[in-house]
Design a protein around this motif. Structure first.
Motif, PDB file in Angstrom:
ATOM      1  N   PHE A 269       0.767  -1.293  -0.068  1.00 15.00           N
ATOM      2  CA  PHE A 269      -0.062  -0.099   0.006  1.00 15.00           C
ATOM      3  C   PHE A 269       0.927   1.170  -0.057  1.00 15.00           C
ATOM      4  CE2 PHE A 269       0.965  -0.817   4.432  1.00 15.00           C
ATOM      5  CZ  PHE A 269       1.218   0.605   5.054  1.00 15.00           C
ATOM      6  N   GLU A 270       0.454   2.316  -0.456  1.00 16.48           N
ATOM      7  CA  GLU A 270       0.953   3.702  -0.202  1.00 16.48           C
ATOM      8  C   GLU A 270      -0.214   4.430   0.032  1.00 16.48           C
ATOM      9  OE1 GLU A 270       3.897   6.769  -2.397  1.00 16.48           O
ATOM     10  OE2 GLU A 270       2.946   5.270  -3.793  1.00 16.48           O
ATOM     11  N   VAL A 271       0.063   5.372   1.158  1.00 12.49           N
ATOM     12  CA  VAL A 271      -0.971   6.491   1.561  1.00 12.49           C
ATOM     13  C   VAL A 271      -0.130   7.828   1.557  1.00 12.49           C
ATOM     14  CG1 VAL A 271      -2.333   7.357   3.329  1.00 12.49           C
ATOM     15  CG2 VAL A 271      -2.352   4.939   3.055  1.00 12.49           C
ATOM     16  N   LEU A 272      -0.732   8.763   0.833  1.00  6.99           N
ATOM     17  CA  LEU A 272      -0.039  10.159   0.742  1.00  6.99           C
ATOM     18  C   LEU A 272      -0.353  10.921   1.749  1.00  6.99           C
ATOM     19  CD1 LEU A 272      -0.564  10.718  -3.320  1.00  6.99           C
ATOM     20  CD2 LEU A 272       1.215   9.403  -1.933  1.00  6.99           C
ATOM     21  N   ALA A 273       0.232  12.134   1.661  1.00  6.99           N
ATOM     22  CA  ALA A 273       0.071  13.116   2.777  1.00  6.99           C
ATOM     23  C   ALA A 273      -1.254  13.453   3.048  1.00  6.99           C
ATOM     24  CB  ALA A 273       0.989  14.055   2.526  1.00  6.99           C
ATOM     25  N   ASP A 274      -2.098  13.560   1.905  1.00  6.75           N
ATOM     26  CA  ASP A 274      -3.438  14.066   1.720  1.00  6.75           C
ATOM     27  C   ASP A 274      -4.404  12.933   2.099  1.00  6.75           C
ATOM     28  OD1 ASP A 274      -3.414  12.477  -0.470  1.00  6.75           O
ATOM     29  OD2 ASP A 274      -3.928  14.186  -1.927  1.00  6.75           O
ATOM     30  N   GLY A 275      -3.992  11.670   2.158  1.00  7.07           N
ATOM     31  CA  GLY A 275      -5.088  10.728   2.612  1.00  7.07           C
ATOM     32  C   GLY A 275      -5.312   9.742   1.335  1.00  7.07           C
ATOM     33  N   SER A 276      -5.251  10.272   0.269  1.00  9.57           N
ATOM     34  CA  SER A 276      -5.517   9.303  -0.848  1.00  9.57           C
ATOM     35  C   SER A 276      -4.233   8.043  -0.870  1.00  9.57           C
ATOM     36  CB  SER A 276      -5.336  10.137  -2.058  1.00  9.57           C
ATOM     37  OG  SER A 276      -4.176  10.617  -2.582  1.00  9.57           O
ATOM     38  N   GLY A 277      -4.568   7.265  -1.821  1.00  6.91           N
ATOM     39  CA  GLY A 277      -3.889   5.998  -1.776  1.00  6.91           C
ATOM     40  C   GLY A 277      -4.257   4.894  -2.627  1.00  6.91           C
ATOM     41  N   TYR A 278      -3.491   3.862  -2.318  1.00  9.01           N
ATOM     42  CA  TYR A 278      -4.092   2.366  -2.896  1.00  9.01           C
ATOM     43  C   TYR A 278      -3.161   1.280  -2.270  1.00  9.01           C
ATOM     44  CZ  TYR A 278       0.986   1.746  -4.474  1.00  9.01           C
ATOM     45  OH  TYR A 278       2.319   1.505  -4.298  1.00  9.01           O
TER      46      TYR A 278
END
Length: 249
Positions: A199-208
């Motif tokens: 997984f990856e979660v970006l600083a703004d909360g979006s991710g996969y």
């Protein structure tokens, strides 16, 4: 320049070197007893948008369940990595039947559920290495958990081992990296079941999240900062078998 002047010059020069070296020295490293495994910290927890948590779609709920399962499995054992009052500091490190031994360690031992727990911390060049061992009364120590963290706090790992196995058998493992843009990337594995996800979660909360079984991609989830997202399932040949979207709750 006479001898006295030369001696005075050399003394002042040496003092200047000492002052420079002291000024350039980094802050002293904390004692090993003070170092805490960062995987348990609030800063390193994986957070997803409230809109994703509250979405009614079953696929969105699956994403929440995967993240919750990962964080709860890891966090359930955080108390073992805290040295309790009354723990005994050992003079020699633990060498587990199913583990490896290093040097330059600090080891503490205390009673636990009819046996003993040993907590061992090793300082390496750029990281700390944490180990939890368990033994029944009169038996040998077996390694139960281990974790690592970089001294810069940007990466780490956590693993649970099968304490009933004579050799190293991993029950689950987790590795993470905090990137300069504030995103967190992680890999979570159940080796004995052939199941894993990245997984990856970006600083703004979006991710996969990508879920794998025996190294074959099964399903991919992607979501935006507000919690809306999409899902895609794949067959054994890697072709898309179904897909869809959900709205934030």
């Amino acid at each position: 320049m006479n001898i006295k002047d030369l001696q005075k010059f050399l003394v002042l020069f040496c003092l200047a070197l000492v002052a420079v070296s002291c000024g350039d020295k980094d802050d002293p490293e904390p004692s090993l007893e003070e170092v805490e495994l960062a995987v348990f910290s609030e800063e390193n927890k994986v957070f997803i948008p409230e809109g994703l948590k509250n979405a009614s779609d079953s696929e969105a709920q699956a994403v929440s369940a995967m993240i919750e399962s990962m964080t709860s499995n890891i966090g359930a054992y955080s108390s073992l990595f805290t040295i309790p009052d009354g723990a005994t500091k050992l003079a020699s490190p633990i060498e587990a039947v199913n583990g490896r031994m290093y040097t330059n360690m600090v080891t503490y031992e205390w009673s636990y559920q009819g046996g003993s727990i040993a907590y061992q911390i090793t300082e390496q060049d750029n990281a700390y290495f944490f180990e939890i061992f368990f033994k029944e009364t009169g038996g040998p120590y077996y390694k139960w958990f281990e974790g690592t963290q970089a001294k810069d706090g940007k990466s780490g790992s956590f693993a649970m081992l099968d304490i009933e196995a004579a050799s190293r058998v991993e029950v689950f493992t987790y590795e993470y990296e905090i990137r300069n843009d504030g995103s967190i990337y992680g890999e979570y594995n159940y080796p004995s079941f052939g199941y894993s996800f990245v997984f990856e979660v970006l600083a703004d909360g979006s991710g996969y999240i990508e879920s794998y079984e025996n190294d074959l991609l099964q399903v991919e989830y992607m979501w935006s900062a507000n919690g809306s997202g999409s899902w895609t399932y794949y067959d054994e040949s890697g072709n898309v078998s179904s897909s869809g979207t959900w709205t934030a709750g």
